[in-house]
Design a protein around this motif. Structure first.
Motif, PDB file in Angstrom:
ATOM      1  N   GLU A   1      62.936  73.540   6.927  1.00 16.16           N
ATOM      2  CA  GLU A   1      63.680  74.096   8.057  1.00 16.16           C
ATOM      3  C   GLU A   1      64.701  75.120   7.588  1.00 16.16           C
ATOM      4  O   GLU A   1      65.164  75.089   6.451  1.00 16.16           O
ATOM      5  CB  GLU A   1      64.325  72.998   8.911  1.00 16.16           C
TER       6      GLU A   1
ATOM      7  N   LYS B   1      67.904  72.163   5.895  1.00 18.16           N
ATOM      8  CA  LYS B   1      68.086  73.592   5.661  1.00 18.16           C
ATOM      9  C   LYS B   1      69.145  73.911   4.614  1.00 18.16           C
ATOM     10  O   LYS B   1      69.142  74.990   4.052  1.00 18.16           O
ATOM     11  CB  LYS B   1      68.346  74.348   6.967  1.00 18.16           C
TER      12      LYS B   1
ATOM     13  N   ASP C   1      66.138  66.457   8.488  1.00 17.71           N
ATOM     14  CA  ASP C   1      67.232  66.696   7.542  1.00 17.71           C
ATOM     15  C   ASP C   1      67.039  65.880   6.272  1.00 17.71           C
ATOM     16  O   ASP C   1      68.010  65.365   5.692  1.00 17.71           O
ATOM     17  CB  ASP C   1      68.587  66.345   8.184  1.00 17.71           C
TER      18      ASP C   1
HETATM   19 MG    MG Z   1      70.097  69.274  11.436  1.00 17.11          MG
END
Ligand code: MG
Ligand code: C2E
Ligand code: MG
Ligand code: MG
Length: 280
Positions: free
Chosen positions: A235, A202, A179
């Motif tokens: 991601e 993401k 992240d």
């Molecule tokens: Mg996450």
């Protein structure tokens, strides 16, 4: 009048808090039994390289209750963390990852596997020793494991984190920041850490390429990682527009529904059999 409403507001607020607390306690109690009751499993999600060939996979915990309902990780992982259950659960995940690695390797796919390591697990005094003993027990090459840690670990008690990263690196294990971009880590410190990889969160990929700000963040991370020699994984890649942007602006690996969904190991094996042969 205002006062009455205020009191009512307080009462409602308290009732809500009580419900939340009860929900949490129930989750905590059930989660404590879930492993023994066989309700926990792991899914694997393939990552792909620029040529869209599998370059690794991330293990993701799943909780399916006996009644067939599922509890999403975003609900039970925080409970596992606050209760300390994440320590035995995390160890179970690591052991399962090692078993899965052997199954995949025997099928001709020795893919590096990523496991999420929660801050509490990472900070256990005997964490490195336990990891080492699981490695010895299972015989997995340590270079085939990636530990995903969160940016928070790079902010609080940073020196202890760096020391621990060196201990893991000495074992041959690679460390990734999950992240990335959502925390408050100091960029200057990234160069002082034995890091292998950054995973772009993401939320930034979701905004790429149509939103100027999100895209600027993605581009900066790609460029910085390139200069620092870090691998990057994007991601949550869901669209060709996102994949195309990433391909044009660096050489990130990608993980997302556009390519492969998280799935049980058996499905992954069948899935890999259906993919074009890897050229190695
Ligand atoms: Mg996450
Ligand atoms: P994460 O580590 O950032 O994992 C990526 C999440 O993105 C996963 O959610 C995955 O299913 C989801 N994802 C993958 N591709 C896409 C996509 O194209 N679009 C969207 N919208 N989402 C995508 P999941 O499986 O629900 O897990 C959520 C979080 O729970 C994980 O985020 C991780 O922080 C935590 N978690 C899961 N398993 C474990 C575990 O074994 N240990 C620990 N400590 N945390 C775990
Ligand atoms: Mg992760
Ligand atoms: Mg992530």
């Amino acid at each position: 009048h205002a006062k009455a409403r205020g009191r009512n507001g307080v009462a409602l607020f308290e009732a809500g808090m009580l419900r939340d607390a009860e929900r949490r306690l129930t989750l905590e109690r059930d989660l404590g039994l879930a492993l023994d009751h066989g309700e926990l499993s792991l899914h694997l999600q393939l990552q792909v390289d620029g040529a869209r060939r599998p370059s690794g996979a991330e293990l993701l915990m799943r909780w399916r209750r006996k009644d067939g309902s599922s509890v999403p990780p975003d609900q039970f992982i925080p409970v596992a963390e606050s209760s300390g259950l994440i320590v035995p659960l995390g160890e179970w995940v690591l052991r399962e990852a090692c078993l899965a690695w052997h199954v995949l390797a025997r099928a001709g796919h020795p893919l590096p596997l990523s496991v999420n390591v929660s801050p509490m697990q990472f900070r256990q005094p005997d964490f490195v020793a336990r990891v080492e003993s699981i490695l010895q027990e299972t015989g997995v090459p340590p270079g085939q494991l990636v530990f995903e840690i969160t940016e928070g670990l790079l902010v609080d008690r940073r020196d202890r984190t760096i020391e621990r990263m060196h201990e893991l690196a000495a074992l041959g294990i690679r460390v990734s920041v999950d992240d990335f971009g959502t925390g408050y880590s100091s960029l200057a410190y990234l160069t002082r850490m034995p890091l292998y990889e950054l995973k772009i969160d993401k939320s930034f990929i979701r905004d790429t390429p149509h939103d100027k700000d999100g895209t600027a963040i993605v581009q900066s991370i790609l460029s910085m990682a390139g200069h620092l020699g870090l691998r990057v994984v994007a991601e949550g890649v869901e669209t060709e527009a996102q994949a195309g942007y990433l391909a044009r602006h660096g050489n990130a690996s990608m993980q997302g529904y556009l390519f492969h969904r998280p799935m049980p190991l058996d499905d992954l094996l069948a899935h890999l059999r259906g993919l074009p042969e890897l050229l190695d």
